[in-house]
Design a protein around this motif. Structure first.
Motif, PDB file in Angstrom:
ATOM      1  N   SER A   1       0.900  -1.400  -0.032  1.00 59.17           N
ATOM      2  CA  SER A   1      -0.577  -0.186   0.198  1.00 59.17           C
ATOM      3  C   SER A   1       1.127   1.111  -0.265  1.00 59.17           C
ATOM      4  CB  SER A   1      -0.951   0.110   1.043  1.00 59.17           C
ATOM      5  OG  SER A   1      -0.207  -0.209   2.274  1.00 59.17           O
ATOM      6  N   SER A   2       2.108   1.071   0.788  1.00 64.13           N
ATOM      7  CA  SER A   2       2.710   2.720   0.388  1.00 64.13           C
ATOM      8  C   SER A   2       4.017   1.963  -0.594  1.00 64.13           C
ATOM      9  CB  SER A   2       4.071   2.965   2.198  1.00 64.13           C
ATOM     10  OG  SER A   2       3.764   1.735   2.199  1.00 64.13           O
ATOM     11  N   TYR A   3       4.107   1.423  -1.404  1.00 59.61           N
ATOM     12  CA  TYR A   3       5.314   1.025  -2.389  1.00 59.61           C
ATOM     13  C   TYR A   3       5.076   2.657  -3.404  1.00 59.61           C
ATOM     14  CZ  TYR A   3       7.767  -0.895  -5.672  1.00 59.61           C
ATOM     15  OH  TYR A   3       9.384  -1.127  -6.941  1.00 59.61           O
ATOM     16  N   LYS A   4       6.483   2.918  -3.530  1.00 65.02           N
ATOM     17  CA  LYS A   4       5.792   4.438  -4.623  1.00 65.02           C
ATOM     18  C   LYS A   4       6.179   3.809  -6.053  1.00 65.02           C
ATOM     19  CE  LYS A   4       7.088   9.067  -4.986  1.00 65.02           C
ATOM     20  NZ  LYS A   4       6.084   9.686  -4.663  1.00 65.02           N
ATOM     21  N   LEU A   5       4.725   4.411  -6.652  1.00 63.64           N
ATOM     22  CA  LEU A   5       5.106   3.578  -8.170  1.00 63.64           C
ATOM     23  C   LEU A   5       5.779   5.327  -8.836  1.00 63.64           C
ATOM     24  CD1 LEU A   5       2.016   1.775  -8.483  1.00 63.64           C
ATOM     25  CD2 LEU A   5       4.224   0.811  -8.248  1.00 63.64           C
ATOM     26  N   TRP A   6       6.821   3.925 -10.183  1.00 67.81           N
ATOM     27  CA  TRP A   6       7.764   5.827 -10.491  1.00 67.81           C
ATOM     28  C   TRP A   6       7.022   5.579 -11.882  1.00 67.81           C
ATOM     29  CZ3 TRP A   6       9.965   9.213  -7.271  1.00 67.81           C
ATOM     30  CH2 TRP A   6      10.722   7.915  -6.718  1.00 67.81           C
ATOM     31  N   PRO A   7       6.549   6.663 -12.629  1.00 66.19           N
ATOM     32  CA  PRO A   7       7.027   6.631 -14.059  1.00 66.19           C
ATOM     33  C   PRO A   7       7.333   4.923 -14.657  1.00 66.19           C
ATOM     34  CG  PRO A   7       7.973   8.699 -13.946  1.00 66.19           C
ATOM     35  CD  PRO A   7       7.775   8.083 -12.486  1.00 66.19           C
ATOM     36  N   THR A   8       8.289   4.519 -15.038  1.00 65.99           N
ATOM     37  CA  THR A   8       8.650   3.589 -15.058  1.00 65.99           C
ATOM     38  C   THR A   8       8.426   2.142 -14.877  1.00 65.99           C
ATOM     39  OG1 THR A   8      10.521   3.395 -13.163  1.00 65.99           O
ATOM     40  CG2 THR A   8      11.058   3.672 -15.083  1.00 65.99           C
TER      41      THR A   8
ATOM     42  N   TYR B   1       4.739   2.402 -14.384  1.00 65.50           N
ATOM     43  CA  TYR B   1       3.582   2.911 -15.562  1.00 65.50           C
ATOM     44  C   TYR B   1       3.601   2.362 -16.436  1.00 65.50           C
ATOM     45  CZ  TYR B   1       1.743   4.648 -11.320  1.00 65.50           C
ATOM     46  OH  TYR B   1       0.721   5.158 -10.312  1.00 65.50           O
ATOM     47  N   ILE B   2       5.266   2.830 -17.471  1.00 67.77           N
ATOM     48  CA  ILE B   2       5.722   2.665 -18.173  1.00 67.77           C
ATOM     49  C   ILE B   2       5.830   1.248 -18.937  1.00 67.77           C
ATOM     50  CG2 ILE B   2       7.490   3.314 -20.395  1.00 67.77           C
ATOM     51  CD1 ILE B   2       8.140   5.794 -19.222  1.00 67.77           C
TER      52      ILE B   2
ATOM     53  N   ASN C   1      -2.373   2.512 -23.004  1.00 72.85           N
ATOM     54  CA  ASN C   1      -2.119   3.292 -22.731  1.00 72.85           C
ATOM     55  C   ASN C   1      -2.892   4.020 -21.519  1.00 72.85           C
ATOM     56  OD1 ASN C   1      -0.461   4.234 -24.798  1.00 72.85           O
ATOM     57  ND2 ASN C   1      -2.539   4.793 -26.339  1.00 72.85           N
ATOM     58  N   GLN C   2      -2.744   3.078 -20.094  1.00 72.24           N
ATOM     59  CA  GLN C   2      -3.785   3.239 -19.710  1.00 72.24           C
ATOM     60  C   GLN C   2      -3.389   4.176 -18.689  1.00 72.24           C
ATOM     61  OE1 GLN C   2      -4.669  -0.774 -17.543  1.00 72.24           O
ATOM     62  NE2 GLN C   2      -5.457   0.322 -15.759  1.00 72.24           N
ATOM     63  N   PHE C   3      -2.134   3.944 -18.262  1.00 75.29           N
ATOM     64  CA  PHE C   3      -1.363   4.780 -17.480  1.00 75.29           C
ATOM     65  C   PHE C   3      -0.751   5.934 -18.398  1.00 75.29           C
ATOM     66  CE2 PHE C   3      -1.633   0.993 -14.973  1.00 75.29           C
ATOM     67  CZ  PHE C   3      -2.340   1.100 -13.885  1.00 75.29           C
TER      68      PHE C   3
ATOM     69  N   ASN D   1       8.539  -6.921 -16.992  1.00 78.68           N
ATOM     70  CA  ASN D   1       7.594  -7.450 -14.965  1.00 78.68           C
ATOM     71  C   ASN D   1       8.173  -7.034 -13.905  1.00 78.68           C
ATOM     72  OD1 ASN D   1       4.878  -9.130 -16.578  1.00 78.68           O
ATOM     73  ND2 ASN D   1       6.393 -10.856 -17.017  1.00 78.68           N
ATOM     74  N   MET D   2       9.212  -7.627 -14.702  1.00 78.01           N
ATOM     75  CA  MET D   2      10.269  -6.547 -13.077  1.00 78.01           C
ATOM     76  C   MET D   2       9.580  -4.689 -12.896  1.00 78.01           C
ATOM     77  SD  MET D   2      14.188  -6.249 -12.794  1.00 78.01           S
ATOM     78  CE  MET D   2      14.875  -7.760 -13.510  1.00 78.01           C
ATOM     79  N   TYR D   3       8.936  -4.234 -13.908  1.00 76.02           N
ATOM     80  CA  TYR D   3       8.913  -2.478 -13.611  1.00 76.02           C
ATOM     81  C   TYR D   3       7.485  -2.734 -13.242  1.00 76.02           C
ATOM     82  CZ  TYR D   3      13.206  -1.292 -13.740  1.00 76.02           C
ATOM     83  OH  TYR D   3      14.551  -0.599 -14.036  1.00 76.02           O
ATOM     84  N   ALA D   4       6.879  -4.106 -14.228  1.00 75.02           N
ATOM     85  CA  ALA D   4       5.342  -3.697 -14.324  1.00 75.02           C
ATOM     86  C   ALA D   4       4.179  -4.801 -13.351  1.00 75.02           C
ATOM     87  CB  ALA D   4       4.583  -4.437 -16.020  1.00 75.02           C
ATOM     88  N   ASN D   5       4.805  -5.092 -12.245  1.00 81.15           N
ATOM     89  CA  ASN D   5       4.607  -6.234 -11.390  1.00 81.15           C
ATOM     90  C   ASN D   5       4.280  -5.611 -10.096  1.00 81.15           C
ATOM     91  OD1 ASN D   5       3.967  -8.954 -12.410  1.00 81.15           O
ATOM     92  ND2 ASN D   5       6.320  -9.503 -11.912  1.00 81.15           N
ATOM     93  N   PRO D   6       5.265  -4.492  -9.664  1.00 79.04           N
ATOM     94  CA  PRO D   6       4.637  -3.539  -8.502  1.00 79.04           C
ATOM     95  C   PRO D   6       3.193  -2.910  -8.610  1.00 79.04           C
ATOM     96  CG  PRO D   6       6.904  -3.277  -9.035  1.00 79.04           C
ATOM     97  CD  PRO D   6       7.117  -4.609  -9.957  1.00 79.04           C
TER      98      PRO D   6
END
Length: 378
Positions: A308-315, A317-318, A327-329, A362-367
């Motif tokens: 819940s507190s993990y910060k998502l970065w542009p990377t 979402y990309i 283009n959801q994000f 996946n490494m970046y998208a899974n969060p």
């Protein structure tokens, strides 16, 4: 307390001797020249020889090294939640684990900045095979986790470690950092391994297990890097797993990964300190009378806090949008950020290898996937 000699860091009385034994090692010179590029060798050597405590070593040398790493390889570290912690209080920080050395170094630098108790931190014995690295880890208040033991020895080792962690937290008023699972997360799915919690529970003398976890003040920590400096290095293992092959590490692989993590580009980094788990533990105790179920529920509570507190970065979402051809994000990143990420993808990954490409994304998208799932469930 000789019982813990095989795993504990140096006592303050042993620090100076540890420094003297490694002061002329080429890796110490490399570390100090990196940290204090303007300073002649004899000056830092003289300062090191005057050092007689872990705290002095950490504050005067390692803290400076971490600031230098941040300046050279990141766009800065932001934090949240530290104001909830009390001074002179020991906590058990359980965090997601992305980088061998940095996760705990950055947490400690932040604790130091906020005037809080710094941690003793778990480190796998696979990372301290070289005698200099073992000395450095003991100077830096790391304790050793013995890996790859046969079952009976593993049990003994786990008992010893849980007892040592209890000793630090409850008798020495020393905070402890431990990763939520053995080894770093390679696929972006941060999940607490119940085995880690079972190990911690071995130190309990409470009738009710959750009372013990209350006593040791469990604090989930969420750390997120905009770019994982070791992303491409995680690929061979993910590829092997995708092909159901056993992955064998190269001889110096851990060490090279460690260096890449420190010096590789990370862009922005965020550390969030969750709430001390307390009421949640009462609920767990009330709903489950079986210890295994309690451990599972505790793992879930830690995961919920971290996710819940993990910060998502542009990377993140990309990667999600590229992977799912959507283009959801798109509102969460700029065209420029997308081009930068695609450039990194081209440099690091063989575009003609679908397994590698998907693994990297996946490494970046899974969060993002996990955060969406978490939000939908609550």
């Amino acid at each position: 307390m000789q019982k813990f000699d095989a795993i504990r860091p140096f006592y303050d009385a042993e620090i100076n001797e540890g420094i003297r034994s490694s002061i002329n090692h080429p890796m110490m010179k490399a570390l100090m020249n990196f940290t204090f590029p303007e300073m002649p060798d004899e000056v830092w050597k003289e300062q090191l020889l005057k050092t007689h405590s872990i705290r002095d070593f950490q504050c005067n040398f390692i803290y400076q090294s971490v600031q230098r790493v941040l300046a050279k390889s990141s766009d800065g570290l932001t934090t949240s939640g530290f104001e909830k912690l009390e001074k002179n209080t020991a906590y058990l920080f359980i965090s997601n684990h992305r980088d061998i050395i940095l996760d705990t170094s950055l947490l400690n630098a932040s604790l130091f900045t906020h005037g809080l108790v710094m941690t003793a931190s778990a480190i796998g014995d696979n990372l301290v095979k070289k005698s200099f690295l073992l000395t450095l880890s003991k100077l830096n208040r790391n304790f050793i986790v013995q890996r790859g033991l046969p079952p009976r020895e593993l049990l003994q080792s786990s008992k010893l470690m849980s007892e040592y962690i209890g000793q630090l937290l409850l008798r020495e008023n020393r905070s402890v950092w431990i990763a939520q699972r053995e080894g770093r997360t390679k696929d972006g799915n941060d999940a607490t391994h119940p085995g880690v919690l079972k190990m911690l529970a071995m130190g309990s003398d409470e009738e009710n297990l959750m009372d013990y976890f209350k006593k040791i003040k469990v604090v989930p920590v969420s750390i997120s890097y905009e770019y994982d400096p070791t992303d491409a290095l995680k690929m061979p293992q993910l590829m092997a797993e995708a092909n159901n092959e056993v992955y064998i590490k190269e001889k110096n692989e851990d060490f090279m990964t460690l260096l890449s993590g420190i010096m590789g580009q990370k862009k922005r980094i965020h550390i969030h300190i969750g709430d001390v788990l307390d009421k949640e533990l009462d609920v767990i105790a009330a709903e489950n009378d079986n210890a295994n179920k309690q451990i599972q529920a505790l793992a879930q509570a830690i995961d919920d806090s971290i996710l819940s507190s993990y910060k998502l970065w542009p990377t993140n979402y990309i990667a999600y949008d590229i992977l799912h051809k959507t283009n959801q994000f798109a509102d969460f990143y700029t065209e420029n950020e997308k081009q930068l990420f695609e450039r990194r993808l081209e440099i690091k990954i063989d575009q003609n290898n679908p397994v590698a490409l998907e693994g990297f994304l996946n490494m970046y998208a899974n969060p993002v996937v996990n955060k969406l799932r978490y939000q939908n469930a609550h």
